[in-house]
Design a protein around this motif. Structure first.
Motif, PDB file in Angstrom:
ATOM      1  N   ILE A  46     -16.187  40.335   9.263  1.00  0.00           N
ATOM      2  CA  ILE A  46     -17.266  40.530   8.878  1.00  0.00           C
ATOM      3  C   ILE A  46     -17.581  39.512  10.531  1.00  0.00           C
ATOM      4  N   PRO A  47     -18.746  40.017  11.455  1.00  0.00           N
ATOM      5  CA  PRO A  47     -18.909  39.097  12.033  1.00  0.00           C
ATOM      6  C   PRO A  47     -18.214  37.935  12.353  1.00  0.00           C
ATOM      7  N   ASP A  48     -17.825  37.865  13.897  1.00  0.00           N
ATOM      8  CA  ASP A  48     -17.420  36.425  13.920  1.00  0.00           C
ATOM      9  C   ASP A  48     -18.116  35.155  13.876  1.00  0.00           C
ATOM     10  N   ASP A  49     -19.372  35.251  13.638  1.00  0.00           N
ATOM     11  CA  ASP A  49     -19.953  34.339  13.837  1.00  0.00           C
ATOM     12  C   ASP A  49     -20.092  33.449  11.960  1.00  0.00           C
ATOM     13  N   VAL A  50     -19.628  34.004  11.240  1.00  0.00           N
ATOM     14  CA  VAL A  50     -19.666  33.803  10.230  1.00  0.00           C
ATOM     15  C   VAL A  50     -18.939  32.457   9.724  1.00  0.00           C
ATOM     16  N   ASN A  51     -19.698  31.873   8.771  1.00  0.00           N
ATOM     17  CA  ASN A  51     -18.771  30.139   8.526  1.00  0.00           C
ATOM     18  C   ASN A  51     -17.443  30.389   7.818  1.00  0.00           C
ATOM     19  N   ASN A  52     -16.168  30.139   8.572  1.00  0.00           N
ATOM     20  CA  ASN A  52     -15.130  30.685   7.705  1.00  0.00           C
ATOM     21  C   ASN A  52     -14.973  29.738   6.481  1.00  0.00           C
ATOM     22  N   LEU A  53     -15.822  28.163   6.093  1.00  0.00           N
ATOM     23  CA  LEU A  53     -15.477  27.924   4.747  1.00  0.00           C
ATOM     24  C   LEU A  53     -16.493  28.334   3.182  1.00  0.00           C
ATOM     25  N   THR A  54     -17.044  29.536   4.102  1.00  0.00           N
ATOM     26  CA  THR A  54     -17.660  30.811   2.966  1.00  0.00           C
ATOM     27  C   THR A  54     -17.903  31.531   2.943  1.00  0.00           C
ATOM     28  N   PRO A  55     -17.142  32.587   4.015  1.00  0.00           N
ATOM     29  CA  PRO A  55     -17.242  34.392   4.432  1.00  0.00           C
ATOM     30  C   PRO A  55     -17.685  35.140   3.584  1.00  0.00           C
ATOM     31  N   LEU A  56     -17.961  35.080   3.031  1.00  0.00           N
ATOM     32  CA  LEU A  56     -18.834  36.430   1.344  1.00  0.00           C
ATOM     33  C   LEU A  56     -19.789  35.248   1.268  1.00  0.00           C
ATOM     34  N   SER A  57     -20.235  34.723   1.862  1.00  0.00           N
ATOM     35  CA  SER A  57     -21.863  33.658   1.533  1.00  0.00           C
ATOM     36  C   SER A  57     -23.225  34.845   1.587  1.00  0.00           C
ATOM     37  N   GLU A  58     -22.799  35.257   2.832  1.00  0.00           N
ATOM     38  CA  GLU A  58     -24.249  36.290   2.970  1.00  0.00           C
ATOM     39  C   GLU A  58     -24.571  37.317   2.679  1.00  0.00           C
ATOM     40  N   ILE A  59     -23.271  38.069   2.047  1.00  0.00           N
ATOM     41  CA  ILE A  59     -23.384  39.176   0.970  1.00  0.00           C
ATOM     42  C   ILE A  59     -24.235  38.713  -0.072  1.00  0.00           C
ATOM     43  N   TYR A  60     -23.250  37.954  -0.658  1.00  0.00           N
ATOM     44  CA  TYR A  60     -23.883  37.198  -2.056  1.00  0.00           C
ATOM     45  C   TYR A  60     -25.065  36.820  -1.865  1.00  0.00           C
ATOM     46  N   ASN A  61     -24.953  35.995  -1.077  1.00  0.00           N
ATOM     47  CA  ASN A  61     -27.062  36.352  -0.488  1.00  0.00           C
ATOM     48  C   ASN A  61     -27.929  37.167  -0.801  1.00  0.00           C
ATOM     49  N   TRP A  62     -26.728  38.405   0.145  1.00  0.00           N
ATOM     50  CA  TRP A  62     -27.887  40.043   0.175  1.00  0.00           C
ATOM     51  C   TRP A  62     -27.943  40.405  -1.696  1.00  0.00           C
ATOM     52  N   ALA A  63     -27.051  40.092  -1.708  1.00  0.00           N
ATOM     53  CA  ALA A  63     -26.491  40.880  -3.327  1.00  0.00           C
ATOM     54  C   ALA A  63     -27.882  40.158  -4.134  1.00  0.00           C
ATOM     55  N   LYS A  64     -28.284  38.712  -3.660  1.00  0.00           N
ATOM     56  CA  LYS A  64     -28.723  37.964  -4.975  1.00  0.00           C
ATOM     57  C   LYS A  64     -30.010  38.733  -4.228  1.00  0.00           C
ATOM     58  N   GLU A  65     -30.567  38.918  -3.196  1.00  0.00           N
ATOM     59  CA  GLU A  65     -31.823  38.842  -2.681  1.00  0.00           C
ATOM     60  C   GLU A  65     -32.481  39.990  -2.625  1.00  0.00           C
ATOM     61  N   ASN A  66     -31.288  41.463  -2.859  1.00  0.00           N
ATOM     62  CA  ASN A  66     -31.394  42.499  -3.328  1.00  0.00           C
ATOM     63  C   ASN A  66     -30.621  42.834  -5.262  1.00  0.00           C
ATOM     64  N   ASN A  67     -31.034  41.528  -6.044  1.00  0.00           N
ATOM     65  CA  ASN A  67     -31.455  41.796  -7.295  1.00  0.00           C
ATOM     66  C   ASN A  67     -29.894  42.611  -7.702  1.00  0.00           C
ATOM     67  N   TYR A  68     -28.878  42.502  -7.679  1.00  0.00           N
ATOM     68  CA  TYR A  68     -27.288  42.799  -7.409  1.00  0.00           C
ATOM     69  C   TYR A  68     -26.402  41.480  -8.333  1.00  0.00           C
ATOM     70  N   VAL A  69     -26.067  41.339  -9.585  1.00  0.00           N
ATOM     71  CA  VAL A  69     -25.568  40.774 -10.521  1.00  0.00           C
ATOM     72  C   VAL A  69     -23.957  40.320  -9.731  1.00  0.00           C
ATOM     73  N   THR A  70     -23.460  39.075 -10.034  1.00  0.00           N
ATOM     74  CA  THR A  70     -22.178  38.978  -9.859  1.00  0.00           C
ATOM     75  C   THR A  70     -21.420  38.990 -10.983  1.00  0.00           C
ATOM     76  N   GLN A  71     -19.935  39.307 -11.126  1.00  0.00           N
ATOM     77  CA  GLN A  71     -19.113  39.245 -12.617  1.00  0.00           C
ATOM     78  C   GLN A  71     -18.177  38.464 -11.822  1.00  0.00           C
ATOM     79  N   GLY A  72     -17.495  37.650 -12.231  1.00  0.00           N
ATOM     80  CA  GLY A  72     -16.450  36.824 -11.124  1.00  0.00           C
ATOM     81  C   GLY A  72     -16.495  36.920 -10.308  1.00  0.00           C
TER      82      GLY A  72
END
Length: 169
Positions: A46-72
């Protein structure tokens, strides 16, 4: 799966991923006879400027914005459970850096090399990895010298020697 790869490539275009490569069971399909798997494992950077505490948060935000659900730990992208795994050690990071561009379902995507997949299986050492490693050794088209060189550099050669004694002698 074609639409899934299209969406993953959008993540690259958007800059949410620097790089990704197929790993796990789906990668094994590319090199050897298929085994049971239900998800698409991706090693990512992932890009270097991503928050190290929640590194996947931008991907999960993108998923939510695009109506992709999460399972576990999976995001269901176009019907496929996708598991995003950060490159978690030096071997996996090098494997990602040396991944190959391929075409699956007429879409550009990326995959870890056979020798790196085999070394990662040796490193993790789960029983399922040992079974797959046996299949790779017997069935895959791989560069044995490169595999041994990777094992040596990542201090896995003794573990491999033990593996060979157990399964081949």
């Amino acid at each position: 799966m074609k639409k899934t790869f299209q969406q993953l490539n959008k993540l690259l275009e958007l800059g949410l991923l620097k790089k990704y490569a197929i790993a796990g069971g789906i990668a094994h399909f590319y090199y050897i006879e298929p085994s049971v798997t239900y998800d698409l494992d991706l090693i990512i950077n992932i890009p270097d400027d991503v928050n190290n505490l929640t590194p996947l948060s931008e991907i999960y935000n993108w998923a939510k914005e695009n109506n992709y659900v999460t399972q576990g730990e999976h995001i269901i992208i176009e019907g496929v459970p996708v598991h995003f795994l950060l490159a978690y050690n030096d071997l996996v990071l090098e494997a990602l850096d040396n991944s190959s561009e391929i075409s699956l379902f007429d879409e550009k995507t990326f995959i870890l090399g056979a020798e790196y997949l085999m070394a990662i299986m040796m490193q993790t050492g789960r029983s399922s990895d040992k079974e797959r490693l046996l299949k790779f050794i017997n069935d895959a088209d791989y560069n044995k010298d490169k595999f041994i060189e990777i094992l040596t550099r990542f201090e896995l050669i003794d573990k491999y020697d033990d593996f060979k004694k157990r399964y081949f002698e």
